[in-house]
Design a protein around this motif. Structure first.
Motif, PDB file in Angstrom:
ATOM      1  N   ILE A 107      -6.952   1.374  -4.057  1.00  0.00           N
ATOM      2  CA  ILE A 107      -8.254   1.215  -3.370  1.00  0.00           C
ATOM      3  C   ILE A 107      -8.672  -0.262  -3.324  1.00  0.00           C
ATOM      4  O   ILE A 107      -9.140  -0.771  -2.300  1.00  0.00           O
ATOM      5  CB  ILE A 107      -9.322   2.080  -4.065  1.00  0.00           C
ATOM      6  CG1 ILE A 107      -8.992   3.569  -3.906  1.00  0.00           C
ATOM      7  CG2 ILE A 107     -10.707   1.768  -3.511  1.00  0.00           C
ATOM      8  CD1 ILE A 107      -9.874   4.500  -4.740  1.00  0.00           C
ATOM      9  N   GLU A 108      -8.543  -1.003  -4.424  1.00  0.00           N
ATOM     10  CA  GLU A 108      -8.930  -2.418  -4.506  1.00  0.00           C
ATOM     11  C   GLU A 108      -8.118  -3.244  -3.528  1.00  0.00           C
ATOM     12  O   GLU A 108      -8.664  -4.083  -2.794  1.00  0.00           O
ATOM     13  CB  GLU A 108      -8.728  -2.924  -5.940  1.00  0.00           C
ATOM     14  CG  GLU A 108      -9.100  -4.373  -6.145  1.00  0.00           C
ATOM     15  CD  GLU A 108     -10.595  -4.610  -6.028  1.00  0.00           C
ATOM     16  OE1 GLU A 108     -10.997  -5.761  -5.740  1.00  0.00           O
ATOM     17  OE2 GLU A 108     -11.376  -3.643  -6.204  1.00  0.00           O
ATOM     18  N   ILE A 166      -8.611  -5.152   4.038  1.00  0.00           N
ATOM     19  CA  ILE A 166      -9.643  -5.006   5.084  1.00  0.00           C
ATOM     20  C   ILE A 166     -10.457  -6.301   5.226  1.00  0.00           C
ATOM     21  O   ILE A 166     -10.749  -6.776   6.328  1.00  0.00           O
ATOM     22  CB  ILE A 166     -10.555  -3.813   4.764  1.00  0.00           C
ATOM     23  CG1 ILE A 166      -9.764  -2.503   4.861  1.00  0.00           C
ATOM     24  CG2 ILE A 166     -11.769  -3.789   5.688  1.00  0.00           C
ATOM     25  CD1 ILE A 166     -10.528  -1.272   4.355  1.00  0.00           C
ATOM     26  N   GLU A 167     -10.849  -6.904   4.085  1.00  0.00           N
ATOM     27  CA  GLU A 167     -11.655  -8.140   4.112  1.00  0.00           C
ATOM     28  C   GLU A 167     -10.834  -9.290   4.673  1.00  0.00           C
ATOM     29  O   GLU A 167     -11.331 -10.108   5.443  1.00  0.00           O
ATOM     30  CB  GLU A 167     -12.151  -8.466   2.687  1.00  0.00           C
ATOM     31  CG  GLU A 167     -13.245  -9.512   2.664  1.00  0.00           C
ATOM     32  CD  GLU A 167     -13.926  -9.589   1.305  1.00  0.00           C
ATOM     33  OE1 GLU A 167     -14.590 -10.619   1.048  1.00  0.00           O
ATOM     34  OE2 GLU A 167     -13.795  -8.629   0.502  1.00  0.00           O
ATOM     35  N   LYS A 187      -6.565  -2.182  -0.875  1.00  0.00           N
ATOM     36  CA  LYS A 187      -6.928  -1.794   0.480  1.00  0.00           C
ATOM     37  C   LYS A 187      -8.173  -2.541   0.949  1.00  0.00           C
ATOM     38  O   LYS A 187      -8.258  -3.005   2.097  1.00  0.00           O
ATOM     39  CB  LYS A 187      -7.151  -0.283   0.530  1.00  0.00           C
ATOM     40  CG  LYS A 187      -7.381   0.246   1.947  1.00  0.00           C
ATOM     41  CD  LYS A 187      -7.532   1.771   1.933  1.00  0.00           C
ATOM     42  CE  LYS A 187      -7.764   2.279   3.353  1.00  0.00           C
ATOM     43  NZ  LYS A 187      -7.911   3.768   3.385  1.00  0.00           N
ATOM     44  N   GLU A 188      -9.157  -2.708   0.039  1.00  0.00           N
ATOM     45  CA  GLU A 188     -10.388  -3.457   0.371  1.00  0.00           C
ATOM     46  C   GLU A 188     -10.070  -4.931   0.597  1.00  0.00           C
ATOM     47  O   GLU A 188     -10.648  -5.565   1.487  1.00  0.00           O
ATOM     48  CB  GLU A 188     -11.407  -3.295  -0.751  1.00  0.00           C
ATOM     49  CG  GLU A 188     -11.984  -1.884  -0.830  1.00  0.00           C
ATOM     50  CD  GLU A 188     -12.965  -1.725  -1.986  1.00  0.00           C
ATOM     51  OE1 GLU A 188     -13.075  -2.683  -2.798  1.00  0.00           O
ATOM     52  OE2 GLU A 188     -13.618  -0.672  -2.092  1.00  0.00           O
ATOM     53  N   GLU A 209       0.838  -1.201   0.000  1.00  0.00           N
ATOM     54  CA  GLU A 209       0.000   0.000   0.000  1.00  0.00           C
ATOM     55  C   GLU A 209       0.886   1.270   0.000  1.00  0.00           C
ATOM     56  O   GLU A 209       0.586   2.249  -0.707  1.00  0.00           O
ATOM     57  CB  GLU A 209      -0.926   0.000   1.218  1.00  0.00           C
ATOM     58  CG  GLU A 209      -2.057  -1.010   1.122  1.00  0.00           C
ATOM     59  CD  GLU A 209      -2.988  -0.921   2.327  1.00  0.00           C
ATOM     60  OE1 GLU A 209      -2.934   0.078   3.071  1.00  0.00           O
ATOM     61  OE2 GLU A 209      -3.792  -1.870   2.519  1.00  0.00           O
TER      62      GLU A 209
END
Length: 553
Positions: free
Chosen positions: A274-275, A281-282, A277-278, A242
């Motif tokens: 952004i992708e 998070i998941e 980062k998601e 990131e």
């Protein structure tokens, strides 16, 4: 009425064409001349079974054809039901038989089934041969004769329908009771199977979800380790993915004023940032949610073990298939319950049909009973007329324990020819001559009741002679007022009473012998009667006696 008979290549007959007339016709001839051959050929067009052995030697096929006048038979409906051409004035029955055993039957040139031909033949001619005297000893024949004389056709038909309905219902009940017995034997087992499945509370798709969960539980540490590596690589301390993407995006943004393409590249890097980062998070959420739970693993394994056991027991490949089997078992159990209800209704229905059948049997029995005294009286009078002054005749009717297709009555003809002899069943007391006379009397009464247009007697006069034969001839003569009667006889007393006289004889030709049949002229008839009176040598006295016999008719 039989109008003509044509025979080709049958037994000793090469070709024969003979015409018949209404009234009383007689057929005579020496023993062995071929009278039985004529009758045998006639029986073929009346639907009897064929035998290729009777085809004339060295010939490939025999043909028998009879022409009938149906104007008195009321057969329009019979023909219409079979879609046959109907001509009441001329109906042609033909039979063809080949040496290879094949046979064909025709009515008015249309091919027909042999059973249909026989049914038609039974309505056209009643052939009484010598052996049929024995049928008088048969109780079923006696019952059928009584029904004809009692004019109980309608009552018997109504009973027959009621009996068939009762029998069909009874058989259905028996089959259902047997099915119910088998169901009761397996009901406990079906219930056990259903309870096992229903108790499992199976759900569609359950197996796949559990199998996936078990995989997750058993590999929890491996999964958490991989998820931690993923999140740490994406956002951990130091040179993370990131952070590096953030740096790349800033660099591109810094040169976009002097290098416009960098703007589009920066947007793409921003999207990737952004992708990922998601994803991180998941992955963190999954990491926090996954842990090794020994208790849950045991529950899942036990649930799957139950499912696998049920699948093996029922030879099913999936939970969905088990649910189908569960539904089938439930339906069968409901069917067993409803079967008992159906049994109760069917038992009630059978009882009602049985009562209706018994009522019809009683009506039929009363109709038969009303004819007993008139039949006994008339038959006794006819026997007395035929030289049996002490003859007694009675019809004994008893009830069967269970009705059958003919009703509830069992009939037995009782007979005594002498004063001091008790009435006994016909078969036990009547001699050959007495049976012949009794049968002729019965036949004359039946023929009068049914108005059958043609009756053929084949030596029904066996065992009689003299005055009795003369009276038997008179009975046949009287019958011929209302129908066509043909008698094959060896007795001159009967032969002299015919309105037409035919003779059957053999003719030798070269190396073969043929059977012939011809209508006699008046002079030829005198000589034939004389031959029957005197034997091989015809005397003048026999000729004179023949003239007297013929002149008195």
């Amino acid at each position: 009425m039989l109008k003509s008979l044509a025979i080709e290549n049958y037994a000793l007959i090469d070709s024969l064409q003979i015409d018949f007339d209404k009234g009383f016709s007689v057929i005579t001839g020496e023993t062995g001349a071929g009278k039985s051959i004529i009758l045998g050929a006639l029986s073929l067009i009346l639907g009897q079974r064929a035998d290729s052995r009777f085809i004339k030697q060295n010939e490939q096929k025999c043909t028998i054809e009879g022409i009938f006048d149906l104007s008195r038979y009321d057969l329009q409906q019979f023909f219409d039901e079979r879609e046959w051409e109907y001509d009441p004035d001329e109906c042609i029955l033909r039979r063809e038989i080949w040496t290879n055993g094949k046979s064909r039957a025709f009515v008015n040139d249309s091919p027909v089934y042999l059973n249909d031909l026989k049914e038609l033949g039974d309505r056209l001619i009643d052939v009484h041969s010598q052996h049929q005297n024995l049928s008088l000893n048969d109780n079923l024949y006696q019952l059928n004769a009584l029904d004809i004389l009692a004019d109980s056709k309608e009552e018997r038909e109504l009973f027959r329908r009621a009996f068939q309905e009762y029998e069909a219902c009874r058989k259905e009940l028996i089959d259902l009771q047997e099915q119910s017995r088998k169901n009761r034997e397996e009901a406990d087992y079906l219930q056990f199977q259903f309870d096992n499945l229903a108790g499992a509370k199976l759900q569609a798709g359950e197996q796949e979800r559990l199998e996936a969960e078990l995989e997750t539980i058993t590999h929890a540490e491996e999964i958490k380790s991989s998820l931690f590596a993923v999140t740490d690589s994406l956002s951990g301390e130091g040179d993370s993915v990131e952070q590096r993407l953030k740096t790349i995006a800033d660099r591109l943004k810094g040169i976009q004023r002097v290098f416009p393409v960098a703007s589009e590249l920066g947007q793409r890097v921003e999207s990737a940032y952004i992708e990922l980062k998601e994803v991180r998070i998941e992955a963190e959420r999954y990491f926090d949610g996954i842990e090794y739970n020994a208790g849950r693993q045991q529950l899942v394994e036990e649930r799957l073990s139950l499912i696998y056991d049920l699948q093996k027991r029922h030879s099913a490949s999936s939970v969905e298939k088990l649910l189908e089997i569960q539904e089938q078992l439930e339906n069968r159990l409901k069917g067993i319950q409803s079967l008992d209800e159906h049994l109760d209704l069917l038992e009630k229905e059978m009882s009602e049909k049985q009562q209706a059948m018994l009522q019809r049997a009683e009506i039929l029995s009363k109709k038969r009973g009303s004819a007993l005294q008139p039949v006994e009286k008339l038959l006794t009078e006819k026997l007395i007329y035929l030289g049996m002054p002490n003859a007694r005749f009675r019809i004994e009717v008893t009830s069967k324990s269970n009705p059958d297709m003919t009703g509830k009555d069992s009939v037995n003809f009782l007979f005594s020819a002498n004063k001091n002899s008790p009435l006994m069943p016909v078969a036990q007391v009547a001699s050959g001559g007495e049976i012949s006379r009794l049968m002729l009397c019965l036949k004359s009464m039946i023929a009068g009741a049914t108005a059958l247009p043609t009756v053929i007697f084949d030596e029904i006069d066996t065992g009689t002679s003299g005055e009795i034969a003369d009276k038997m001839g008179s009975i046949m003569q009287d019958m011929a007022h209302d129908m066509q009667v043909i008698a094959i006889t060896h007795l001159p007393q009967i032969a002299a009473k015919g309105t037409k006289h035919y003779t059957v004889y053999k003719e030798d030709r070269d190396e073969t012998t043929l059977t012939r049949m011809s209508l006699l002229t008046p002079d030829e008839r005198v000589m034939e009667i004389a031959r029957m009176l005197s034997g091989a040598e015809v005397t003048d006295q026999a000729v004179e006696n023949a003239r007297v016999m013929l002149g008195s008719q």
